[in-house]
Design an enzyme around this catalytic site. Sequence first.
Site, PDB file in Angstrom:
ATOM      1  N   HIS A 113       0.839  -1.206   0.000  1.00 25.55           N
ATOM      2  CA  HIS A 113       0.000   0.000   0.000  1.00 25.55           C
ATOM      3  C   HIS A 113       0.868   1.249   0.000  1.00 25.55           C
ATOM      4  CE1 HIS A 113       0.536   1.711   4.061  1.00 25.55           C
ATOM      5  NE2 HIS A 113       0.755   0.482   4.440  1.00 25.55           N
ATOM      6  N   CYS A 114       0.298   2.353  -0.433  1.00 23.39           N
ATOM      7  CA  CYS A 114       0.919   3.672  -0.314  1.00 23.39           C
ATOM      8  C   CYS A 114      -0.097   4.581   0.392  1.00 23.39           C
ATOM      9  CB  CYS A 114       1.359   4.206  -1.675  1.00 23.39           C
ATOM     10  SG  CYS A 114       0.037   4.380  -2.908  1.00 23.39           S
TER      11      CYS A 114
END
Length: 345
Positions: A97-98
Amino acid sequence: MVMNSAPSLPIEAFLELSKTQPIFDVRTPSEFAHAHIPHARNLALFSDEERAIIGTAYKQESREKAIMHGFEFFGPKMKSIVEQALANTTGTDVLVHCWRGGMRSSAVAWLLNFYGLKTHLLEGGYKAFRRYALNSFEIPKPLIILGGKTGSGKTHILHEIHKLGAQTIDLEGIASHKGSAFGALGMPAQPSQEQFENILGVAYREITPERPLWLEDESRKIGMAMIPEQLFKSMRSAKTIFIDMPLGLRVEGLVKDYGTADREGLRASILKIKDQLGGDRTQKAIAELEAERLAECFEILLSYYDKTYLHGIKKREPNTVFRIEVSTMNAAENARNIVEFASTI
């Protein structure tokens, strides 16, 4: 620009899978250091400096120019990113994820998929997790609060209650602070407020509503960490078991807990409450500390803490406070008696 076909999972499915598979947070080191999903590992796509260059190019030049900078930074790191991922997983599935589930996580997911790993993205990214964590405290849970004057061994008892199979959360453990002027002694650095909420939110979600959650009685502020408002309101209205322990035993417990603490740290902690303690008692407490008469020192300090705690307990509805007398510092024995007592109220 879509760089991969990795599936995006909603937050609950993502966290469930994280119990067996690693989470890779591809945000910058400073973003990760400030706060992250518990147990995630930082697999930064860009350094803080590189992200700043990309952001400046996006704002001042164009999206395309920013992407070209991204390619420039990403290319030399491909091998290292794959190696880091492989070093931190034992299977073929990984979670990535970011910040918002955008290009950074897509780029890393594409790379890991290309290598042969099965990548799962977080729908909405870390931003979605933050909403999830903060919304956790709106969910009602049955609470039992473990109260008592300073030195009653509440934290030790809470740990023993957990060993008996009860649901507990150690707020002071998550906050890395024992909740008084002396609370930072011997503890690691406190997490950011955001990280405190993240850890607490995930732990709170794991609590089932069929059984009560035991929490130690706390002020709203534990060191620099603030208990989320809704949870604190629930704590203040919950049933409280007040541990009534003799002064001598409490002093004994404090000597055991703080006897090996740095003396300069103890002295500095005493000075933090000098206005509340008063000049004469502050000087007397420091004199006893310097003479290594810790029991006498702590007994002076308890004159302040007892008054403060009793003022707080009086703010609760009287019919929600239940007293239990204990005559030992044996935390396991006290836990058994308290759990049995709780079943009667």
